[in-house]
Structures are given as structure tokens and as C-alpha cells.
Motif scaffolding. Structure first.
Motif, mmCIF file in Angstrom:
data_model
loop_
_atom_site.group_PDB
_atom_site.id
_atom_site.type_symbol
_atom_site.label_atom_id
_atom_site.label_comp_id
_atom_site.label_asym_id
_atom_site.label_seq_id
_atom_site.Cartn_x
_atom_site.Cartn_y
_atom_site.Cartn_z
ATOM 1 N N LYS A 162 0.714 -1.129 0.152
ATOM 2 C CA LYS A 162 -0.020 0.068 0.001
ATOM 3 C C LYS A 162 0.953 1.260 0.076
ATOM 4 C CE LYS A 162 -3.854 -0.075 2.534
ATOM 5 N NZ LYS A 162 -4.627 -0.197 3.795
ATOM 6 N N GLY A 166 0.587 3.721 -2.872
ATOM 7 C CA GLY A 166 0.191 5.236 -2.276
ATOM 8 C C GLY A 166 1.120 6.339 -3.223
ATOM 9 N N GLU A 167 2.615 5.797 -3.390
ATOM 10 C CA GLU A 167 3.330 6.907 -3.899
ATOM 11 C C GLU A 167 3.250 6.744 -5.548
ATOM 12 O OE1 GLU A 167 7.102 5.224 -0.919
ATOM 13 O OE2 GLU A 167 7.271 5.180 -3.231
ATOM 14 N N ALA A 170 -0.363 8.562 -6.187
ATOM 15 C CA ALA A 170 -0.913 9.919 -5.348
ATOM 16 C C ALA A 170 -1.321 10.778 -6.062
ATOM 17 C CB ALA A 170 0.568 10.196 -4.854
ATOM 18 N N ASP B 8 -5.830 7.708 8.180
ATOM 19 C CA ASP B 8 -4.987 8.322 7.422
ATOM 20 C C ASP B 8 -5.927 8.794 6.018
ATOM 21 O OD1 ASP B 8 -1.592 7.933 5.761
ATOM 22 O OD2 ASP B 8 -3.332 9.654 5.509
ATOM 23 N N GLU B 9 -6.010 9.872 5.655
ATOM 24 C CA GLU B 9 -6.749 10.402 4.631
ATOM 25 C C GLU B 9 -6.340 9.756 3.376
ATOM 26 O OE1 GLU B 9 -10.055 12.280 2.850
ATOM 27 O OE2 GLU B 9 -9.446 12.452 4.960
ATOM 28 N N GLU B 10 -5.136 9.802 3.174
ATOM 29 C CA GLU B 10 -4.537 9.096 1.684
ATOM 30 C C GLU B 10 -4.581 7.722 1.693
ATOM 31 O OE1 GLU B 10 -2.869 9.922 -1.058
ATOM 32 O OE2 GLU B 10 -4.015 11.706 -0.519
ATOM 33 N N ASP B 11 -4.589 7.020 2.913
ATOM 34 C CA ASP B 11 -4.953 5.649 3.005
ATOM 35 C C ASP B 11 -6.268 5.153 2.598
ATOM 36 O OD1 ASP B 11 -3.358 3.294 3.512
ATOM 37 O OD2 ASP B 11 -4.719 2.889 5.356
ATOM 38 N N ARG B 12 -7.148 6.033 3.051
ATOM 39 C CA ARG B 12 -8.473 5.847 2.832
ATOM 40 C C ARG B 12 -8.827 5.923 1.249
ATOM 41 N NH1 ARG B 12 -10.705 8.140 7.815
ATOM 42 N NH2 ARG B 12 -10.512 10.384 6.962
ATOM 43 N N ARG B 13 -8.140 7.152 0.621
ATOM 44 C CA ARG B 13 -8.225 7.305 -0.612
ATOM 45 C C ARG B 13 -7.877 6.229 -1.498
ATOM 46 N NH1 ARG B 13 -4.778 8.785 -4.402
ATOM 47 N NH2 ARG B 13 -5.333 9.737 -6.427
ATOM 48 N N LEU B 14 -6.520 5.530 -1.238
ATOM 49 C CA LEU B 14 -6.129 4.283 -2.001
ATOM 50 C C LEU B 14 -6.938 3.206 -1.726
ATOM 51 C CD1 LEU B 14 -3.475 3.222 -3.421
ATOM 52 C CD2 LEU B 14 -2.446 2.713 -1.092
#
Lengths: 176, 112
Positions: A162, A166-167, A170, B8-14
Motif C-alpha cells: 500500500k 500510495g506513492e 498519489a 490516514d486520509e491518503e490511506d482511505r483514498r488508496l
């Protein structure tokens, strides 16, 4: 419905109940094996058949601790490992090609294509763990049981996968 | 479904991207279930072998037994239903033929 079929199969060895369970779970087992065999549909279906035959023979060993589908995926993974050893192939899928996971008639969305490209940058173990969570809905504990990995290893692969995704994704936005 | 870091906002988005992108496409059966049923039936054939041998022997011998019984019966009894039912050879032939039909039917129903 499914629990009744499982009860009839496990307790009575009812072949008709098992036949209905095959119809219910063939999609998940075959998709899982297609992913593992990198889209080798013929090999995946042969392995899926072996999986169901073994499940039928060993029905009495299903204790109900795990979901029936998780139990089947565990058997499927064991068959895949034996098959890949005999072919001297990698023990887990190394690629997540979009054409391997989807029917030819199905057009891939931008997201599916970009996600597949990003996934190809992950290790085979990271891909497998992520697919089992997001495509098959398995919990971390179920993945550990299915793949015979320690729970910590499952969590590590998921976190690393993940993090890398994510990177890579992004800045992802749908193409217009 | 478990998540690794839901705060984590990014984690949710991912995770939302992964859910949408990987999905759960259903594979059509395309005869796969039938293929498994046939393989299971082929596995259980040895259990039916005795029935099948008995059945096919019966099917082959029943007409021979019936013909022999009819040929050896006194002329006055020919055509008499009661006499045919009393003949143990004919009834044996019928019973064995019925067992053959039952075994074959059971096997065929498993192969469907």
C-alpha cells in the motif's frame, strides 16, 4: 442457503449439495488461480478442478472455523504451489496483467489499467496480499491461513504494497 | 474488511481506489461446474462397478432366459399370463434386468 448446502455436504457427503457449492464458488477459485498462474486459463481451470475434487474428498475435514471460500482458496493455493514447483515457476504470481484477470470482452477502465500498471511494480507477495484483501475480501488472519504465512508477514506485505501504491497513485485522477 | 490505517486520509483514498479498481468480477461458469461433476462421477465409478457388471449381465441374460423359459414351457401354458409370472426363470430375468436399469439410471444421473 449456503450454510445448508455446506451442512449437507460435510455431514452427509451429498454430491448434489457439493455441485451447488461448486457453482457458487467456481468464480472466486478460478479467478484466484488465474491470478496466480498469470492468466494461464487452461492451467487455472485444471487446478480449480483438482481443488474441488480434493475438497469433495476431504469434506469431513472442513470444521467451519473459516469461511468455505477461504478453505477452498487455501486448497487452491496448495495445488498451485505444487504445480509451480513441478514447472519450476515462481511460487506466487509475479505480474498483475489486466488481461489476466478480466475477460477479453470486458473493457478496462482507466483506473483498472493504471492500477494494474502500478501493481506490476510491487513484489509478487505484495500483489497477492492486496488482491486477497481487495478482490476476495479476506481478512489478514484468513490470508495468513490461506497462504501459510505468519500474520506479521501478511501485515508487512500489505503495508509495503500500500505504501508503494500510495506513492505511484498519489496524483491519480480519472482521464478526461 | 480490515484496513491498515483508516485514520490516514491518503490511506482511505488508496483503499477506495483499490476497491474500485480490483473489484470482484464474476467469471461465467462456462461449463466448469459440469466438468467438475463429471470428474467426480468418474472418481466414484469403481463403487458402481459391481452394480454395472451385474446389470449388464442381467440385461444380456434376461432375454435369453425368457426365450428359454418360453421355449421349454408346455404349449398349453403359452400366452397364459399367470404361467409366465409363476416361472422363476422369467421372474429372475426381469428382476436382474430391473437392477441393471436402476444401476444405469443412477450412474447416468450422476454423470448429468
Amino acid at each position: 442457503m449456503e450454510s445448508e448446502l455446506i451442512r449437507r455436504f460435510v455431514r452427509d457427503g451429498d454430491p448434489r449439495a457439493f455441485g451447488q457449492l461448486v457453482e457458487l464458488h467456481q468464480s472466486a477459485v478460478r479467478r484466484f488461480l488465474r491470478h496466480l498462474t498469470r492468466g494461464n486459463h487452461a492451467a487455472a481451470d485444471d487446478l480449480a478442478q483438482d481443488t474441488f475434487l480434493q475438497a469433495y474428498r476431504g469434506g469431513s475435514r472442513f470444521r467451519g472455523d473459516a469461511r468455505f471460500e477461504t478453505w477452498l482458496l487455501g486448497i487452491a493455493y496448495n495445488h498451485f504451489r505444487n504445480w509451480s514447483r513441478s514447472r519450476d515457476a515462481a511460487p506466487v504470481a509475479a505480474a498483475n496483467r489486466p488481461e489476466a484477470a478480466t475477460p477479453a470482452t470486458h473493457r478496462l477502465s482507466d483506473l483498472q489499467r493504471d492500477l494494474a500498471e502500478a501493481m506490476a511494480n510491487l513484489s509478487a507477495e505484495e500483489q497477492l496480499a492486496l488482491n486477497l484483501v481487495f478482490q476476495f475480501g479476506l481478512t489478514h488472519a484468513e490470508i495468513a491461513a490461506t497462504l501459510h504465512w505468519p500474520l506479521g508477514t501478511v501485515k508487512t506485505h500489505l503495508a509495503r504494497g500500500k505504501g508503494r501504491l500510495g506513492e505511484l497513485l498519489a496524483l491519480w485522477k480519472p482521464r478526461t | 474488511m480490515e484496513t491498515t490505517n483508516l485514520n490516514d486520509e491518503e490511506d482511505r483514498r488508496l483503499e477506495a481506489l483499490l476497491q474500485a479498481g480490483l473489484g470482484r468480477p464474476e467469471l461465467p461458469d462456462g461449463g466448469f461446474s459440469r466438468r467438475v461433476r463429471r470428474a467426480l462421477a468418474a472418481e466414484s465409478l469403481p463403487r458402481y462397478r459391481a452394480w454395472l457388471i451385474l446389470g449388464w449381465c442381467g440385461l444380456g441374460s434376461a432375454p435369453v432366459l425368457a426365450a428359454w423359459a418360453l421355449a421349454s414351457a408346455p404349449a398349453s401354458e403359452l400366452g397364459g399370463r399367470a404361467a409366465l409370472l409363476d416361472d422363476p426363470w422369467i421372474m429372475t430375468g426381469v428382476a436382474v434386468a430391473a437392477a441393471c436399469a436402476a444401476a444405469t439410471w443412477r450412474l447416468a444421473s450422476r454423470l448429468r
